[in-house]
Design a protein around this motif. Structure first.
Motif, PDB file in Angstrom:
ATOM      1  N   GLY A  43       0.822  -1.215   0.000  1.00  0.00           N
ATOM      2  CA  GLY A  43       0.000   0.000   0.000  1.00  0.00           C
ATOM      3  C   GLY A  43       0.856   1.266   0.000  1.00  0.00           C
ATOM      4  O   GLY A  43       0.579   2.212  -0.734  1.00  0.00           O
ATOM      5  N   PHE A  46       2.610   1.507  -3.471  1.00  0.00           N
ATOM      6  CA  PHE A  46       1.661   1.742  -4.555  1.00  0.00           C
ATOM      7  C   PHE A  46       1.105   3.165  -4.479  1.00  0.00           C
ATOM      8  O   PHE A  46       0.936   3.830  -5.509  1.00  0.00           O
ATOM      9  N   THR A  47       0.856   3.652  -3.266  1.00  0.00           N
ATOM     10  CA  THR A  47       0.371   5.025  -3.080  1.00  0.00           C
ATOM     11  C   THR A  47       1.407   6.042  -3.556  1.00  0.00           C
ATOM     12  O   THR A  47       1.067   7.044  -4.193  1.00  0.00           O
ATOM     13  N   GLY A 138      -4.554  -1.238  -9.492  1.00  0.00           N
ATOM     14  CA  GLY A 138      -5.496  -0.732  -8.488  1.00  0.00           C
ATOM     15  C   GLY A 138      -6.793  -1.521  -8.504  1.00  0.00           C
ATOM     16  O   GLY A 138      -7.353  -1.854  -7.455  1.00  0.00           O
ATOM     17  N   CYS A 141      -6.287  -4.875  -6.875  1.00  0.00           N
ATOM     18  CA  CYS A 141      -6.279  -4.732  -5.398  1.00  0.00           C
ATOM     19  C   CYS A 141      -7.715  -4.706  -4.894  1.00  0.00           C
ATOM     20  O   CYS A 141      -8.089  -5.432  -3.961  1.00  0.00           O
ATOM     21  N   HIS A 145     -10.019  -7.079  -2.359  1.00  0.00           N
ATOM     22  CA  HIS A 145     -10.526  -6.512  -1.110  1.00  0.00           C
ATOM     23  C   HIS A 145     -12.046  -6.649  -1.029  1.00  0.00           C
ATOM     24  O   HIS A 145     -12.591  -6.985   0.017  1.00  0.00           O
TER      25      HIS A 145
HETATM   26  C1  ASC Z   1      -3.599   1.222  -2.340  1.00  0.00           C
HETATM   27  C2  ASC Z   1      -4.093   0.562  -1.217  1.00  0.00           C
HETATM   28  C3  ASC Z   1      -5.126  -0.207  -1.610  1.00  0.00           C
HETATM   29  C4  ASC Z   1      -5.283  -0.122  -3.055  1.00  0.00           C
HETATM   30  C5  ASC Z   1      -6.664   0.194  -3.517  1.00  0.00           C
HETATM   31  C6  ASC Z   1      -6.701   0.298  -5.010  1.00  0.00           C
HETATM   32  O1  ASC Z   1      -2.653   1.980  -2.361  1.00  0.00           O
HETATM   33  O2  ASC Z   1      -3.659   0.648   0.035  1.00  0.00           O
HETATM   34  O3  ASC Z   1      -5.866  -0.958  -0.851  1.00  0.00           O
HETATM   35  O4  ASC Z   1      -4.325   0.866  -3.462  1.00  0.00           O
HETATM   36  O5  ASC Z   1      -7.073   1.411  -2.969  1.00  0.00           O
HETATM   37  O6  ASC Z   1      -8.005   0.360  -5.461  1.00  0.00           O
END
Ligand code: ASC
Length: 150
Positions: A43, A46-47, A138, A141, A145
């Motif tokens: 996270g 990726f952020t 994204g 991910c 989730h």
């Molecule tokens: C991120 C993060 C997630 C994913 C999601 C992408 O950086 O922590 O859980 O991207 O938001 O849709």
């Protein structure tokens, strides 16, 4: 002594049928902490990549490629820890996740494949070519989730 040997045999058999996943962790709590740690790092990186695509910090080919490669490398790590029997308890995992591990593994593979696509695009240094594969990661991910996280 005899009892110890048979206990070892039972543990070895459990490790074998669980694909070695159980053998990696002394406790189910460790498996949960392990996968949450990896997910936290994914996270974070990726952020940062998302920030760079928006210009903050400014896009830098080397830094972006390094971050995308980290995300891909990290994404190879957490899946076994999710599959430890009983590790749905006391975590954010949805109750039915471990009832269909094939579905989970499929989604994990799709995420890894999206990340490989992002690394490939990152090598071009062309931001306009990176946007779409970044969005695909994204989405992968979010898919997991939505399906597996409470
Ligand atoms: C991120 C993060 C997630 C994913 C999601 C992408 O950086 O922590 O859980 O991207 O938001 O849709």
């Amino acid at each position: 002594m005899k009892r110890m040997v048979s206990l070892a045999a039972i543990l070895a058999a459990i490790a074998l049928v669980s694909g070695g996943a159980l053998a990696q962790f002394a406790r189910t709590d460790d498996a949960i902490k392990y996968r949450q740690s990896v997910m936290f790092l994914i996270g974070q990186h990726f952020t940062r990549l998302g920030g760079m695509l928006k210009g903050s910090p400014a896009y830098d080919k080397g830094a972006f490629l390094k971050g995308a490669t980290l995300v891909q490398t990290l994404a190879a790590m957490p899946w076994d820890a999710f599959l430890v029997p009983g590790s749905d308890k006391g975590s954010q995992m949805k109750d039915d996740t471990l009832k269909d591990t094939a579905r989970f593994k499929e989604a994990a593979k799709a995420a890894e494949s999206a990340m490989a696509g992002l690394v490939a695009a990152s090598g071009t240094g062309d931001v306009s070519a990176i946007q779409e594969p970044f969005g695909a990661v994204g989405k992968s991910c979010k898919n997991c989730h939505t399906a597996f996280r409470k």
